[in-house]
Design an enzyme around this catalytic site. Structure first.
Site, PDB file in Angstrom:
ATOM      1  N   GLY A  53     -15.679   5.011   2.127  1.00 23.52           N
ATOM      2  CA  GLY A  53     -16.333   3.853   1.535  1.00 23.52           C
ATOM      3  C   GLY A  53     -17.787   3.745   1.979  1.00 23.52           C
ATOM      4  CE1 TYR A  54     -20.829   0.309  -1.010  1.00 25.02           C
ATOM      5  CE2 TYR A  54     -18.507  -0.267  -0.765  1.00 25.02           C
ATOM      6  CZ  TYR A  54     -19.629  -0.132  -1.559  1.00 25.02           C
ATOM      7  OH  TYR A  54     -19.573  -0.429  -2.893  1.00 25.02           O
ATOM      8  CG  ASP A  71      -8.933  -7.313  -2.464  1.00 26.93           C
ATOM      9  OD1 ASP A  71      -9.102  -6.074  -2.452  1.00 26.93           O
ATOM     10  OD2 ASP A  71      -9.395  -8.036  -3.346  1.00 26.93           O
ATOM     11  CG  HIS A 121     -12.793  -5.095   7.642  1.00 27.45           C
ATOM     12  ND1 HIS A 121     -13.278  -3.866   8.025  1.00 27.45           N
ATOM     13  CD2 HIS A 121     -12.440  -4.957   6.347  1.00 27.45           C
ATOM     14  CE1 HIS A 121     -13.221  -3.033   7.000  1.00 27.45           C
ATOM     15  NE2 HIS A 121     -12.712  -3.663   5.971  1.00 27.45           N
ATOM     16  CE  LYS A 158     -13.714   1.943   9.394  1.00 25.42           C
ATOM     17  NZ  LYS A 158     -13.433   2.580   8.134  1.00 25.42           N
ATOM     18  CB  THR A 208      -0.931   0.036   1.234  1.00 25.20           C
ATOM     19  OG1 THR A 208      -1.870   1.100   1.084  1.00 25.20           O
ATOM     20  CG2 THR A 208      -0.152   0.261   2.524  1.00 25.20           C
ATOM     21  CB  ALA A 236      -0.274   7.984   4.962  1.00 24.48           C
ATOM     22  CG  HIS A 237      -6.014   5.670   7.766  1.00 24.42           C
ATOM     23  ND1 HIS A 237      -6.163   6.189   9.035  1.00 24.42           N
ATOM     24  CD2 HIS A 237      -6.898   4.657   7.662  1.00 24.42           C
ATOM     25  CE1 HIS A 237      -7.108   5.507   9.673  1.00 24.42           C
ATOM     26  NE2 HIS A 237      -7.570   4.578   8.857  1.00 24.42           N
ATOM     27  CE  LYS A 238      -6.102  -0.202   2.658  1.00 23.37           C
ATOM     28  NZ  LYS A 238      -5.905  -1.069   1.481  1.00 23.37           N
TER      29      LYS A 238
END
Length: 192
Positions: A149-150, A69, A176, A171, A8, A11-13
């Site tokens: 996203g959702y 993913d 996940h 969160k 990736t 930066a957040h991930k």
């Protein structure tokens, strides 16, 4: 310190994953590892896409790598949007994606769903996958401004607010990706 590339440049991930894995390993981004190409995602499952990206990257870099993913899987929609979550309505537009899901969910009383992440680790000797799941339900409309996203239409199980109404910390505690990364971290700590 063992260097491992996370597939990736987000930066957040990267920050989230570094925090979970801790400082026993040096987790580097694609850019930091010297990779600036596109990663292939040609399959119809999260498992296959995650594996394809990790194997491709390992072949290029020859250092341990892992890729993730993830997607939103809705029971009433037979698991859709799933692997197509990011561009469900045609392009990477969260508003259009949510609108399409809410439209397709019209009339369904059963609104069960889950966010699921699959991480593949590859180092030449081992190839393993780790899964993280957050069960929940799809809201009737959007709630909250935060997240991406959702998040505005997803109520995680046991919560009376959507992901978008939570702080990033709240969160991240139940995400996940975090659940999958924690399994990866346990493996790395015992394996390396």
């Amino acid at each position: 310190m063992k260097k491992i590339c996370f597939a990736t440049n987000n930066a957040h991930k990267l920050e989230e994953v570094r925090e979970i894995i801790g400082n026993r390993f040096e987790i580097v981004s694609l850019k930091e590892a010297g990779f600036d190409g596109e990663l292939p995602e040609t399959h119809e499952t999260l498992e296959e896409n995650s594996q394809e990206k990790a194997a491709y990257l390992f072949e290029k870099l020859q250092i341990p790598v892992f890729s993730d993913d993830s997607g939103l899987e809705i029971v009433a929609l037979n698991g859709r949007p799933g692997v197509h979550s990011a561009h469900y309505a045609g392009d990477r537009d969260a508003q259009k994606n949510m609108a399409k899901v809410l439209d397709e969910m019209e009339g369904f009383t059963s609104r069960g769903a889950q966010f699921r992440a699959v991480i593949t680790y590859v180092d030449g000797a081992k190839e393993l996958q780790f899964e993280g799941v957050v069960p929940g339900t799809i809201a009737m409309e959007q709630y909250g401004e935060d997240g991406f996203g959702y998040d505005p239409i997803f109520f995680p199980e046991g919560a009376d607010v959507t992901f978008a109404q939570m702080t990033a910390e709240q969160k991240n505690e139940i995400s996940h990706r975090k659940r999958a990364v924690e399994k990866l971290a346990q493996f790395l700590n015992s394996y390396l």
